[in-house]
Design an enzyme around this catalytic site. Structure first.
Site, PDB file in Angstrom:
ATOM      1  N   ASP A  22      -0.471  -5.307  -6.903  1.00  0.00           N
ATOM      2  CA  ASP A  22      -1.545  -5.014  -7.926  1.00  0.00           C
ATOM      3  C   ASP A  22      -0.980  -4.598  -9.248  1.00  0.00           C
ATOM      4  O   ASP A  22      -0.186  -3.614  -9.387  1.00  0.00           O
ATOM      5  CB  ASP A  22      -2.347  -3.961  -7.301  1.00  0.00           C
ATOM      6  N   GLU A 192     -11.417  -3.324  -2.001  1.00  0.00           N
ATOM      7  CA  GLU A 192     -10.097  -2.414  -3.108  1.00  0.00           C
ATOM      8  C   GLU A 192     -10.429  -2.607  -4.336  1.00  0.00           C
ATOM      9  O   GLU A 192     -11.064  -3.434  -4.847  1.00  0.00           O
ATOM     10  CB  GLU A 192      -9.032  -3.300  -2.338  1.00  0.00           C
TER      11      GLU A 192
HETATM   12  C1  FRU Z   1      -4.608  -4.338  -2.986  1.00  0.00           C
HETATM   13  C2  FRU Z   1      -3.968  -3.245  -2.220  1.00  0.00           C
HETATM   14  C3  FRU Z   1      -4.537  -1.725  -2.606  1.00  0.00           C
HETATM   15  C4  FRU Z   1      -3.477  -0.761  -2.301  1.00  0.00           C
HETATM   16  C5  FRU Z   1      -2.260  -1.686  -2.449  1.00  0.00           C
HETATM   17  C6  FRU Z   1      -1.044  -1.124  -1.928  1.00  0.00           C
HETATM   18  O1  FRU Z   1      -3.881  -5.552  -2.884  1.00  0.00           O
HETATM   19  O2  FRU Z   1      -3.966  -3.284  -0.765  1.00  0.00           O
HETATM   20  O3  FRU Z   1      -5.654  -1.588  -1.919  1.00  0.00           O
HETATM   21  O4  FRU Z   1      -3.798   0.299  -2.978  1.00  0.00           O
HETATM   22  O5  FRU Z   1      -2.654  -3.007  -2.450  1.00  0.00           O
HETATM   23  O6  FRU Z   1       0.035  -1.622  -2.405  1.00  0.00           O
END
Ligand code: FRU
Length: 475
Positions: A22, A192
């Site tokens: 992300d 998320e």
């Molecule tokens: C989304 C996610 C988020 C988390 C991160 C962990 O892709 O699962 O929810 O904070 O990636 O790398």
């Protein structure tokens, strides 16, 4: 770092070495766009999450910076956001850059850290964590903005399969405002990476709430849905619409959020997404790194003829990469048994180019175009006006590496129009399609064994008129 590495994009952001997911903490400060990101410096698979860091003056050319946040006793550093504390509400200093992120240890909690040197280095707040909940396991990805009318910071937080909003005067103490999402939208997976922000439509302010979800995307795996409505400083109230709506129907645009602190003189709502999908992200056939970001995009609210949508298009700065425009011309196909074919459409094709054209179907509402290479690998775009869909078939586009990658026909809803303007950004391992100024978007990764160098249009009946078919080599 080697640009010749197979599948290393030429104009998309990738980590030099290691794994990326992300985008995090995107914030503008003093002429610089900061992009932090979920980063594993120790290998090209997910794990050991840090915040990587890169900066740009134009959202196109990115400069690598050392990572800024490393795991600590509260856990790994998961996704989050950053704000500029102009009024020193937190007491870290006037104009401090404050990062708000998830500490992912035994439990997920929210922590903050501040930078007084323009994002180069961060100090974690000694009072971390600043927000905990004894009951919620999936409790993460805080996205914070200053809500001027209610004079408070507002945090959107993913809480299992809802978004919970919290308010704070000082970024340190948070109180619960409301919760949104039960029974509405897509619930095929965990929620998320939310983002809540205003956009104007015909002079009126609307609030848009992004919610990434994994799995449960419209074409499998992870994807970003959104809601359009109103926010009063406490509660998000969605307009009555047929949810879920998806920002990008392609398989590879996830966890994207928008920049904070963009100056009013710029005025754009700027976005970037992670160009992969949890269905296969850890197995893509790259070597020293994994995953790229999308190009930076501008978000707008537009009416597609049926309802409002969030349209997204590449930022105009991207045009600075255009080199060697080749005008392939205007063509009308008259004989239905022939395709319109442009072979070897780009001299010195290194796999990084942009195609633009307008296509008008006559006496038919379905047609397709495809990119192909000499190995027979192809990605195909199918416009079906009768069924109101724009589908992508990438099942034969790439080398084999994961069954989830190849199997689906990737469908987007599309309102039939007389003509379609098409813009397709191709890089060594991605395709980003924008139709009618971003009303319909499909971002899909591809891993062909050699570059696509033939463009072919087809229709099973009627004729097609193509105007201004242009290809630009991209630097
Ligand atoms: C989304 C996610 C988020 C988390 C991160 C962990 O892709 O699962 O929810 O904070 O990636 O790398």
């Amino acid at each position: 770092f080697n640009y010749n590495e197979k599948y290393r994009p030429l104009y998309h952001f990738t980590p030099q070495y290691g794994w990326m997911n992300d985008p995090n903490g995107m914030v503008y400060l003093d002429g610089v766009f900061h992009l932090f990101y979920q980063y594993n410096p120790y290998g090209a698979r997910w794990g050991n999450m840090h915040w990587g860091h890169t900066v740009s003056k134009d959202l196109v050319n990115w400069e690598y910076k050392p990572y800024v946040l490393v795991p600590d006793k509260l856990g790994a550093i998961f996704s989050g956001s950053a704000v500029i504390d102009h009024e020193n509400t937190a007491g870290f200093g006037k104009g401090a850059m404050v990062a708000i992120f998830t500490s992912a240890g035994e439990r997920q909690t929210q922590s903050i850290a501040y930078s007084l040197d323009g994002g180069k280095t961060f100090t974690k707040y000694e009072g971390n964590p600043v927000l905990t909940d004894a009951n919620i396991i999936d409790f993460r990805d805080p996205k914070v903005f200053w809500h001027a009318p209610s004079k408070q910071w507002v945090m959107s937080l993913a809480t299992t399969q809802t978004i919970t909003f919290y308010g704070s005067k000082n970024l340190k103490e948070w109180t619960r405002l409301s919760e949104f999402g039960e029974g509405l939208g897509g619930h095929g997976g965990v929620w998320e990476c939310p983002d809540l922000f205003p956009l104007t439509y015909e002079g009126k302010t609307k609030w848009v709430l992004f919610v990434s979800i994994n799995p449960g995307g419209p074409n499998g795996g992870s994807a970003t849905q959104y809601f359009i409505g109103n926010f009063d400083g406490k509660t998000f109230t969605p307009d009555t619409m047929s949810y879920p709506l998806w920002l990008d129907y392609g398989r590879d645009n996830y966890a994207g959020v928008t920049w904070s602190n963009v100056p009013a003189t710029d005025g754009r709502r700027l976005f970037i997404g992670w160009m992969s999908n949890w269905d296969y992200a850890n197995e893509t056939p790259t070597q020293n790194f994994r995953s790229a970001m999308t190009v930076a995009r501008v978000l707008r609210l537009v009416h597609n003829g049926e309802h409002l949508v969030v349209a997204s298009e590449p930022v105009k700065e991207l045009e600075s990469l255009r080199r060697e425009a080749v005008l392939l011309g205007d063509k009308t196909r008259t004989n239905t048994s022939d395709a319109i074919t442009f072979e070897n459409f780009l001299p010195n094709n290194q796999g990084a180019y942009e195609l633009t054209f307008t296509v008008t179907p006559n006496e038919t509402d379905s047609f397709s175009f495809a990119l192909e290479n000499a190995k027979g690998e192809t990605i195909k775009y199918l416009f079906d006006g009768a069924n109101k869909t724009l589908s992508v078939d990438r099942s034969k586009s790439s080398v084999a590496f994961n069954a989830n990658f190849a199997e689906t026909l990737i469908k987007a809803p599309m309102v039939a129009k007389k003509s379609y303007t098409v813009r397709l950004l191709v890089d060594k391992s991605s395709t980003e399609l924008f139709v009618n100024n971003g009303e319909v978007v499909q971002t899909n990764a591809v891993f062909p064994s050699e570059v696509y160098n033939t463009l072919r249009f087809n229709t099973s009946k009627g004729t097609l008129t193509l105007n201004n078919v242009t290809v630009y080599k991209l630097k």
